[in-house]
Design a protein around this motif. Structure first.
Motif, PDB file in Angstrom:
ATOM      1  N   LYS A 112       0.920  -1.082   0.163  1.00  0.00           N
ATOM      2  CA  LYS A 112       0.088   0.040  -0.069  1.00  0.00           C
ATOM      3  C   LYS A 112       0.691   1.128   0.106  1.00  0.00           C
ATOM      4  O   LYS A 112       0.549   2.141  -0.949  1.00  0.00           O
ATOM      5  N   THR A 113       1.911   1.235   0.767  1.00  0.00           N
ATOM      6  CA  THR A 113       2.649   2.539   0.782  1.00  0.00           C
ATOM      7  C   THR A 113       3.574   2.505  -0.561  1.00  0.00           C
ATOM      8  O   THR A 113       3.501   3.625  -1.030  1.00  0.00           O
ATOM      9  N   ALA A 114       3.963   1.531  -1.106  1.00  0.00           N
ATOM     10  CA  ALA A 114       4.528   1.695  -2.377  1.00  0.00           C
ATOM     11  C   ALA A 114       3.729   2.344  -3.635  1.00  0.00           C
ATOM     12  O   ALA A 114       3.907   3.087  -4.305  1.00  0.00           O
ATOM     13  N   VAL A 115       2.376   1.772  -3.463  1.00  0.00           N
ATOM     14  CA  VAL A 115       1.304   2.258  -4.411  1.00  0.00           C
ATOM     15  C   VAL A 115       0.909   3.676  -4.037  1.00  0.00           C
ATOM     16  O   VAL A 115       0.684   4.637  -5.005  1.00  0.00           O
ATOM     17  N   LYS A 116       1.057   4.002  -2.877  1.00  0.00           N
ATOM     18  CA  LYS A 116       0.774   5.361  -2.396  1.00  0.00           C
ATOM     19  C   LYS A 116       1.817   6.492  -3.038  1.00  0.00           C
ATOM     20  O   LYS A 116       1.527   7.340  -3.628  1.00  0.00           O
ATOM     21  N   LEU A 117       3.114   5.988  -3.076  1.00  0.00           N
ATOM     22  CA  LEU A 117       4.116   6.803  -3.456  1.00  0.00           C
ATOM     23  C   LEU A 117       4.073   7.059  -5.135  1.00  0.00           C
ATOM     24  O   LEU A 117       4.362   8.063  -5.590  1.00  0.00           O
ATOM     25  N   VAL A 118       3.563   5.896  -5.767  1.00  0.00           N
ATOM     26  CA  VAL A 118       3.425   6.140  -7.238  1.00  0.00           C
ATOM     27  C   VAL A 118       2.134   6.950  -7.528  1.00  0.00           C
ATOM     28  O   VAL A 118       2.118   8.037  -8.307  1.00  0.00           O
ATOM     29  N   LYS A 119       1.262   6.758  -6.711  1.00  0.00           N
ATOM     30  CA  LYS A 119      -0.059   7.600  -6.970  1.00  0.00           C
ATOM     31  C   LYS A 119       0.097   9.043  -6.632  1.00  0.00           C
ATOM     32  O   LYS A 119      -0.634   9.839  -7.621  1.00  0.00           O
ATOM     33  N   GLU A 120       0.956   9.259  -5.758  1.00  0.00           N
ATOM     34  CA  GLU A 120       1.131  10.713  -5.310  1.00  0.00           C
ATOM     35  C   GLU A 120       2.397  11.398  -6.312  1.00  0.00           C
ATOM     36  O   GLU A 120       2.650  12.554  -6.300  1.00  0.00           O
ATOM     37  N   GLY A 121       2.980  10.630  -7.268  1.00  0.00           N
ATOM     38  CA  GLY A 121       3.761  11.013  -8.423  1.00  0.00           C
ATOM     39  C   GLY A 121       5.160  11.132  -7.588  1.00  0.00           C
ATOM     40  O   GLY A 121       6.061  11.744  -8.342  1.00  0.00           O
ATOM     41  N   LYS A 122       5.351  10.438  -6.385  1.00  0.00           N
ATOM     42  CA  LYS A 122       6.806  10.756  -6.013  1.00  0.00           C
ATOM     43  C   LYS A 122       7.654   9.508  -6.463  1.00  0.00           C
ATOM     44  O   LYS A 122       8.963   9.628  -6.835  1.00  0.00           O
ATOM     45  N   ALA A 123       7.077   8.298  -7.049  1.00  0.00           N
ATOM     46  CA  ALA A 123       7.548   7.341  -7.836  1.00  0.00           C
ATOM     47  C   ALA A 123       7.049   7.121  -9.031  1.00  0.00           C
ATOM     48  O   ALA A 123       5.470   7.535  -9.238  1.00  0.00           O
ATOM     49  N   SER A 124       7.679   6.618 -10.299  1.00  0.00           N
ATOM     50  CA  SER A 124       6.923   6.476 -11.480  1.00  0.00           C
ATOM     51  C   SER A 124       6.526   4.900 -11.847  1.00  0.00           C
ATOM     52  O   SER A 124       5.594   5.017 -12.798  1.00  0.00           O
ATOM     53  N   ALA A 125       7.331   4.153 -10.962  1.00  0.00           N
ATOM     54  CA  ALA A 125       6.845   2.635 -11.192  1.00  0.00           C
ATOM     55  C   ALA A 125       7.099   2.052  -9.951  1.00  0.00           C
ATOM     56  O   ALA A 125       7.191   2.267  -8.961  1.00  0.00           O
ATOM     57  N   LEU A 126       6.230   0.851  -9.820  1.00  0.00           N
ATOM     58  CA  LEU A 126       6.092   0.058  -8.727  1.00  0.00           C
ATOM     59  C   LEU A 126       7.160  -1.320  -9.063  1.00  0.00           C
ATOM     60  O   LEU A 126       6.900  -1.858  -9.995  1.00  0.00           O
ATOM     61  N   MET A 127       7.648  -1.777  -7.897  1.00  0.00           N
ATOM     62  CA  MET A 127       8.480  -3.160  -8.169  1.00  0.00           C
ATOM     63  C   MET A 127       8.045  -3.969  -7.091  1.00  0.00           C
ATOM     64  O   MET A 127       8.023  -3.625  -5.849  1.00  0.00           O
ATOM     65  N   LYS A 128       7.698  -5.259  -7.534  1.00  0.00           N
ATOM     66  CA  LYS A 128       7.604  -6.329  -6.433  1.00  0.00           C
ATOM     67  C   LYS A 128       8.776  -6.916  -5.663  1.00  0.00           C
ATOM     68  O   LYS A 128       9.937  -7.183  -6.350  1.00  0.00           O
TER      69      LYS A 128
END
Length: 299
Positions: free
Chosen positions: A78-94
């Motif tokens: 959830k935290t990783a997704v939130k960072l992407v959703k907020e525009g702080k990160a551009s991609a998600l990694m498992k």
């Protein structure tokens, strides 16, 4: 070798990646290599003590990263997704979390990254005997897609590949025949996709098929069969009708052709990088580079 491959592929660019479950030695080793090649930047989400211990062991300076201490897999995702959703990160990694946990967070209706299309897997191959990067879909996610699913999978791949700088990508619809045959129903679907492309209902690409694999990637084979089509022998994207044929082709290319490959899940509002412990270090880097490059693009 891998640095040369990635630098020669002009579409790739550097972006920030949020890793859920970053407390994993193979993941952090890949992060270290990516940093050395200046491929991406990272947010590390996971068990902070384990991240610190692994980083120290492999010589990675964890102080260079923003680390989010989340020992729970669900919270980490959830935290990783939130960072992407907020525009702080551009991609998600498992990282060291279950794929299902990542996908559940991505598809959350309120807080996730759900897009308008079905999720699908896109692989990028560097095949020694092929003259350019070769993309393939879907070898990992959709088992037996119906017609509408296939359309989404094609659109996902076209959007992603186009965003990497490949103008008007050539899509080869693969099966066991080079002509429409009612005894092979998928060829009827392929005929519809070609017509949809010709009428601009599916735009931004050139779709050809049905093709046998050789006619899609070998100009000589296409010429021998008398196939005169812009996609024949020069495909950018290989579309397989279901996961069995796609997975067999994927593994055949990596094992027999010694192809380097990276893969991402697309169709959400940001790419999802899924690497395995079985992946080579070079293949992990391609996945990271591909996912990071796609991040921030309108897919």
């Amino acid at each position: 070798m891998i640095e040369k491959l990635l630098k020669n592929f002009v579409g790739l660019k550097k972006n920030s990646i949020a890793i859920a479950g970053a407390h994993d030695d193979s993941v952090l080793s890949a992060v270290k290599q990516a940093l050395e090649l200046n491929i991406a930047e990272f947010f590390l989400i996971g068990d902070a003590k384990k991240i610190s211990a692994i980083a120290k062991e492999i010589g990675l300076d964890a102080k260079k990263f923003e680390v989010f201490d989340e020992s729970c897999d669900v919270s980490s995702a959830k935290t990783a997704v939130k960072l992407v959703k907020e525009g702080k990160a551009s991609a998600l990694m498992k990282g060291k979390v279950e794929t299902s946990t990542i996908l559940k967070a991505v598809l959350d209706k309120d807080c996730g990254l759900r897009g308008s299309r079905k999720l699908s897997h896109l692989a990028m191959f560097f095949v020694p005997t092929y003259h350019k990067p070769l993309f393939m879909t879907d070898a990992a996610l959709n088992i037996n897609p119906n017609f509408d699913d296939k359309k989404d999978i094609i659109l996902n791949a076209v959007s992603a590949v186009s965003s990497l700088g490949i103008k008007l990508p050539k899509v080869a619809l693969i099966c066991a025949k080079e002509h429409v045959d009612e005894k092979m129903p998928v060829t009827l679907e392929y005929e519809k996709f070609v017509k949809m492309n010709e009428s601009k209902e599916i735009d931004g690409c050139i779709i050809g098929g049905p093709f046998a694999l050789d006619n899609a990637v070998s100009p000589e084979a296409a010429k021998t069969k008398g196939i005169n089509h812009p996609v024949a022998g020069d495909a950018d994207i290989i579309f397989c009708p279901e996961i069995i044929s796609a997975n067999v082709l994927y593994k055949s290319l990596t094992i027999f052709s010694k192809a380097h490959v990276g893969g991402v899940i697309i169709g959400a509002n940001a790419p999802i990088i899924l690497t395995s412990r079985a992946d080579s270090a070079e293949n992990k880097l391609i996945s990271i580079a591909l996912g990071g490059s796609l991040g921030g693009n309108k897919l």
